[in-house]
Motif scaffolding. Structure first.
Motif, short mmCIF file in Angstrom:
data_model
loop_
_atom_site.label_atom_id
_atom_site.label_comp_id
_atom_site.label_asym_id
_atom_site.label_seq_id
_atom_site.Cartn_x
_atom_site.Cartn_y
_atom_site.Cartn_z
N LEU A 1 0.86 -1.19 0.00
CA LEU A 1 0.00 0.00 0.00
C LEU A 1 0.89 1.24 0.00
N TYR A 2 0.27 2.40 -0.17
CA TYR A 2 0.98 3.66 -0.07
C TYR A 2 0.86 4.16 1.36
N SER B 1 -2.20 4.49 5.95
CA SER B 1 -1.99 3.05 6.06
C SER B 1 -0.66 2.70 6.73
N GLN C 1 -6.56 4.82 -1.18
CA GLN C 1 -5.97 3.72 -1.96
C GLN C 1 -7.01 3.10 -2.87
N ARG D 1 -9.21 -2.57 -2.88
CA ARG D 1 -8.87 -1.78 -4.06
C ARG D 1 -8.89 -2.65 -5.32
N TYR E 1 -7.92 5.55 -5.69
CA TYR E 1 -6.88 5.65 -6.72
C TYR E 1 -7.09 4.58 -7.79
N ASP F 1 0.61 12.34 -2.45
CA ASP F 1 1.43 11.42 -1.67
C ASP F 1 2.72 12.10 -1.21
N SER G 1 4.40 -1.92 -4.15
CA SER G 1 3.12 -1.48 -4.70
C SER G 1 3.15 -1.39 -6.22
#
Lengths: 242, 399
Positions: free
Chosen positions: A85-86, A130, A94, A145, A97, B24, B222
């Motif tokens: 995850l980010y 997260s 997430q 997701r 996105y 981000d 990811s």
């Protein structure tokens, strides 16, 4: 529905996948069972379009996935081997996105995101970043997701690996729900109980080849063992046939 | 009002990636702090240095002259004390030691024979004790020497008049300094650090995002999940590169803004410069510097994608940033003559353009256009290389 025909993948001289053929049908849970290094992850990676097969064909809902990878991917929901995850995004972000990448319209996307987070019991994390999630929470968000575009076919690479009992149960519940919705679910595992508890159909892979394919009962009958675990060991070639 | 047509699917996906990467990275407080620091340090050091130079120049006009043997030359001492900005003082007992110890910048020594020689119209000897190795006192020493030359010329003229000769006869040459460079050009020479700062900002601003979105994406695990989405690799790469380019542009604008703001506070006129920085200069700076952000972002993204780990990517970033530094240092040491071919060389073209804009002699729009087009084309090639890397399973899965 996913059909793999004579899939092949070589890493140098090593044949990681060496002629795998099987079909995973709609409204069914198909298990890809095999020991570590059998070629499960490589097979799945070819199915979900991040590795090109060196031979064979893949059809996703009758779409040739090697010729039209994006069209095939649009019909797939995937929990890949690496499902990071980010850390600086929230659970909701997430999921959003991926929904945006699939081109979902924003109203529908918000609706689906909230519904998914609620169904997976993730509402308490919806707006938290997260970075501090537990392994189970990360897996559930990664599944959420993967499902945001309501894919007909769902591929899960060892979804319960390293999860505690509660999280494992939650993942199994998701798989059953997806099956009940008429989707095609294909997941890999090396855990016998899981496969026998969930699967309508099992594909046993060892050394890059399909060594057996059938329902749990068929496999037991074929190997001549009462226990599926013994059958698996025999089919995977690690045990002595009786 | 006409609504623009809907973007093609890949462009919308690239925009989604761009927005996500920006959100981000702007949440990454530590990365933001390090970028901010690297952007701020340059202009602040520059401003400080220029302020010091200006102060020193001012110091040179106000000069304190300690004199040993002042009573040997009362007329000279009196003349000196009447000059503006000059303060006459009693000299130390050991002038050479005092200068060596840096307790005095410069000491004037009038030997006992001065009065005798002066009266009989022989060249009267006088010593200026100074340390030629000290760069910071040169202004003061030169001022003292100029004052003495001026006094000497005045007395000489008076003596000639006393003998019935025109002083003009003793001045066969009249030397005039004609300065060819405009004051703005001279200012630009001193301000030549600003182009370097701006180019560096294009690198430091884009760096963090470029590495995090590529090498970081893979290291977090990811990337594989991202590649499962039905998005062409080109759209992914484009979104990531554009996000880092925007970050670089932001850094460039902040740096250029700070540098120009500093110019207002620096006493440039005390350096003999009448530098006026206006809107056209700012437009010129941006026209020269913004396209280079596309280049820095794409080269950084490409190299970081190639790197095996985040750490390795950061090492490469450190090497990449040497490129503008080398150009900047060369530009400061050896003044670059503007040659047309330079506009076609990425980075060098931008450096030359920035220097020109600050010098107040910006070339025509064609030079800006050529430099920008070269940047965009190079960035395009690097983007294609990044896409090729993303299509390489060895790169994606780190085999």
């Amino acid at each position: 529905m996913i059909t793999a025909t004579d899939l092949k993948k070589y890493f140098g001289a090593v044949a990681a996948v060496d002629g795998v053929t099987f079909t995973a049908g709609d409204g069914q849970v198909t298990g890809l069972l095999g020991p570590n290094g059998a070629g499960k992850t490589t097979t799945l990676r070819m199915l979900y379009g991040v590795m090109r097969p060196d031979g064979g064909t893949i059809e996703v809902d009758h779409i040739d996935a090697t010729k039209h990878p994006r069209d095939a991917q649009a019909r797939l929901g995937v929990l890949p081997d690496l499902a990071g995850l980010y850390p600086r995004l929230t659970a909701r972000e997430q999921v959003r996105y991926y929904g945006e990448l699939h081109g979902l319209e924003s109203g529908l996307l918000e609706e689906r995101t909230t519904a998914l987070l609620r169904n997976l019991d993730l509402m308490h994390l919806a707006d938290r970043r997260s970075a501090g999630y537990s392994h189970g929470e990360r897996t559930k968000v990664a599944i959420a997701r993967a499902l945001v575009h309501e894919p007909q076919n769902v591929l899960l690479d060892e979804p319960t690996n390293g999860l505690d009992v509660m999280s494992t149960r939650a993942v199994r519940a998701i798989i059953r729900r997806l099956k009940a919705e008429g989707r095609c679910v294909l997941f890999s595992s090396h855990v016998m109980q899981e496969v026998s508890a969930l699967c309508d159909s099992i594909v046993v892979i060892a050394g890059g080849r399909v060594v057996a394919h059938g329902t749990p009962d068929e496999l037991r009958a074929k190997a001549g063992y009462d226990s599926l675990e013994d059958a698996f060991v025999a089919l995977a070639g690690a045990g002595e046939p009786r | 009002m006409t609504r623009p047509g809907p973007l093609p699917r890949w462009a919308r996906q690239a925009r989604v990636v761009l927005v996500k990467e920006l959100v981000d990275s702007f949440r990454d407080k530590r990365a933001l702090a390090s970028i901010l620091l690297s952007i701020l340090v340059g202009p602040l050091i520059t401003g400080f240095m220029m302020n010091r130079i200006a102060d020193r120049q001012k110091d040179a006009d106000d000069v304190r002259i300690p004199i040993v043997g002042a009573r040997n030359a009362p007329a000279l001492v009196q003349w000196l004390s009447q000059q503006s900005g000059v303060m006459v003082a009693t000299g130390p007992s050991d002038p050479e030691q005092a200068v060596r110890d840096q307790t005095e910048y410069v000491v004037l020594v009038v030997p006992p024979g001065y009065a005798e020689d002066f009266r009989s119209s022989r060249p009267a000897s006088i010593k200026v004790v100074a340390d030629g190795a000290r760069a910071d006192t040169q202004g003061q020493v030169q001022r003292v020497q100029r004052l003495l030359a001026q006094y000497s010329a005045e007395i000489g003229a008076l003596r000639l008049i006393g003998r019935g000769v025109s002083p003009a006869a003793a001045t066969p040459l009249k030397v005039e300094d004609v300065e060819v460079s405009t004051t703005q050009q001279r200012a630009a020479k001193l301000l030549s650090v600003i182009p370097l700062m701006v180019l560096l900002a294009a690198f430091t601003g884009a760096m963090q995002l470029a590495t995090d979105a590529t090498a970081g994406e893979r290291e977090r695990g990811s990337l594989e999940a991202l590649l499962v989405n039905p998005v062409p690799r080109g759209a992914l790469a484009l979104g990531k590169v554009m996000a880092s380019a925007l970050a670089g542009m932001l850094a460039v604008m902040v740096t250029a803004g700070l540098c120009t703001a500093l110019l207002r506070f620096i006493p440039l006129q005390e350096l003999g410069m009448r530098f006026r920085f206006g809107t056209p200069h700012m437009v010129g700076l941006m026209a020269a510097a913004l396209p280079v952000c596309l280049l820095t972002a794409s080269v950084q993204s490409c190299v970081a994608t190639l790197a095996k780990s985040f750490k390795e990517a950061q090492t490469y970033m450190g090497i990449l940033i040497l490129a503008p530094m080398i150009i900047g240092v060369m530009g400061t040491l050896y003044p670059i003559d503007n040659q047309p071919w330079m506009y076609g060389v990425p980075l060098l073209g931008q450096y030359v353009l920035l220097t020109s804009v600050l010098g107040g002699y910006a070339p025509g729009p064609l030079a800006f256009l050529v430099a920008a087009v070269v940047c965009v084309l190079t960035a395009g090639l690097l983007l294609r290389a990044t896409v090729a890397l993303l299509n390489n399973e060895r790169i994606v899965f780190g085999r």
